[in-house]
Design an enzyme around this catalytic site. Structure first.
Site, mmCIF file in Angstrom:
data_model
loop_
_atom_site.group_PDB
_atom_site.id
_atom_site.type_symbol
_atom_site.label_atom_id
_atom_site.label_comp_id
_atom_site.label_asym_id
_atom_site.label_seq_id
_atom_site.Cartn_x
_atom_site.Cartn_y
_atom_site.Cartn_z
ATOM 1 N N THR A 191 9.438 -37.793 9.457
ATOM 2 C CA THR A 191 8.878 -38.312 8.462
ATOM 3 C C THR A 191 9.580 -36.843 8.183
ATOM 4 O O THR A 191 9.822 -36.435 8.030
ATOM 5 C CB THR A 191 7.555 -38.030 8.798
ATOM 6 O OG1 THR A 191 7.205 -36.418 9.672
ATOM 7 C CG2 THR A 191 6.809 -38.676 9.397
ATOM 8 N N GLY A 192 9.254 -36.858 6.035
ATOM 9 C CA GLY A 192 9.768 -35.892 5.514
ATOM 10 C C GLY A 192 11.404 -36.424 5.279
ATOM 11 O O GLY A 192 12.587 -34.909 5.008
ATOM 12 N N SER A 236 14.494 -35.250 2.329
ATOM 13 C CA SER A 236 15.702 -34.334 2.162
ATOM 14 C C SER A 236 15.281 -33.146 2.863
ATOM 15 O O SER A 236 14.915 -33.060 4.093
ATOM 16 C CB SER A 236 14.577 -33.666 0.239
ATOM 17 O OG SER A 236 13.352 -33.311 0.523
ATOM 18 N N ILE A 241 15.637 -30.989 5.610
ATOM 19 C CA ILE A 241 15.951 -30.946 7.227
ATOM 20 C C ILE A 241 15.700 -32.059 7.561
ATOM 21 O O ILE A 241 16.266 -32.026 8.717
ATOM 22 C CB ILE A 241 15.387 -29.826 7.921
ATOM 23 C CG1 ILE A 241 15.092 -28.598 7.388
ATOM 24 C CG2 ILE A 241 14.911 -29.734 9.279
ATOM 25 C CD1 ILE A 241 13.903 -26.824 8.127
ATOM 26 N N GLY A 242 15.159 -32.837 7.160
ATOM 27 C CA GLY A 242 14.592 -33.972 7.345
ATOM 28 C C GLY A 242 15.650 -35.038 6.977
ATOM 29 O O GLY A 242 16.027 -35.455 7.916
ATOM 30 N N TYR A 286 -0.217 -20.402 5.672
ATOM 31 C CA TYR A 286 1.099 -21.772 6.211
ATOM 32 C C TYR A 286 1.550 -20.866 7.268
ATOM 33 O O TYR A 286 1.810 -22.119 8.355
ATOM 34 C CB TYR A 286 1.952 -20.929 5.258
ATOM 35 C CG TYR A 286 3.461 -22.118 5.495
ATOM 36 C CD1 TYR A 286 3.633 -22.782 5.588
ATOM 37 C CD2 TYR A 286 5.054 -20.964 5.645
ATOM 38 C CE1 TYR A 286 4.796 -23.720 5.931
ATOM 39 C CE2 TYR A 286 6.058 -21.534 6.092
ATOM 40 C CZ TYR A 286 5.918 -22.584 6.378
ATOM 41 O OH TYR A 286 7.006 -23.633 6.746
#
Length: 245
Positions: free
Chosen positions: A12-13, A16, A18-19, A150
């Site tokens: 997922t993600g 762009s 790290i994904g 966060y």
């Protein structure tokens, strides 16, 4: 020898940062890879650039309907899969007295609720002996001014791995956490952090530089593959020593 031969992986993600680096490495290691992109714009861009390499699906994990649609797609096309890299997330920093309910909900809906229900919906579709890797952050273990919301979201992610390891048989699913330190990805630009600030952040680590997305991908591969067969409920701090010293 390929470490993920004949495996099906969901990142997922994966459009762009790290994904994307992880999706590329998983593909190199023999996996068939599904990636998600959050918005229609990022989905169309990812499909144009990476559609030949990956199965690209539009999904905003903060929306339960999108999660349901994602796993309906996976069930229909693949039946079962083997690796989940629950990586989609957002980052924001704000002084506590300036945090609004909308700001708070936006981060928790994506980083906590979204990740939770991504995993919950994935579990029935995971093959026996599968691996789930959750992306947290060094901020789950350190306190920084302006990072309260966060940091709390990432601390929740760390505890999910502990709880799920206790709940589900390890021989069926291994849950582990990857906690990056400061990594050179597009997220810094989205946050508006100037290059000078990025250089300062990298210089504050014991290794004296920002990490690379490709380095995080290698750590994710370790946790996703049989190389980490005796690693369960653990947190891999890939942070250049930032949270360790």
């Amino acid at each position: 020898m390929s470490k993920l031969a004949n495996k099906i992986a969901l990142v997922t993600g994966g459009n762009s940062g790290i994904g994307l680096a992880t999706a590329k490495l998983f593909k190199e290691q023999g996996a068939q890879v599904v990636i998600t992109a959050r918005s229609n714009e990022t989905f169309e861009k990812a499909k144009q650039e990476y559609g030949a390499q990956f199965d690209v699906v539009q999904a905003d994990v903060s929306k339960i309907a999108d999660i349901e649609r994602l796993f309906a797609h996976i069930k229909t096309k693949y039946g079962k899969f083997d690796i989940l890299f629950a990586n989609a997330g957002i980052a924001g920093f704000s002084p506590t007295l300036e945090v609004t309910p909308e700001y708070f909900d936006n981060q928790f809906n994506t980083n906590v609720k979204g990740l939770y229900f991504t995993v919950a919906r994935a579990i029935p579709l995971l093959n026996k002996g599968s691996s789930v890797v959750l992306t947290a952050s060094v901020v789950a273990s350190k306190g920084f001014a302006g990072s309260s919301v966060y940091s709390a979201t990432k601390a929740a992610v760390r505890n999910f791995a502990r709880s799920w390891t206790a709940e589900f048989p390890v021989e069926d699913i291994r849950f582990n956490v990857l906690s990056p330190g400061p990594i050179q990805t597009p997220i810094f630009d989205k946050m508006g952090l100037p290059q000078e600030g990025q250089d300062h952040l990298g210089g504050s680590t014991p290794i004296k530089r920002l990490g690379k997305a490709e380095e995080m991908a290698k750590a994710a591969l370790f946790l996703a593959s049989d190389d980490s067969s005796y690693v369960v409920g653990a947190e891999l701090m890939a942070d250049g020593g930032f949270g360790q010293i």
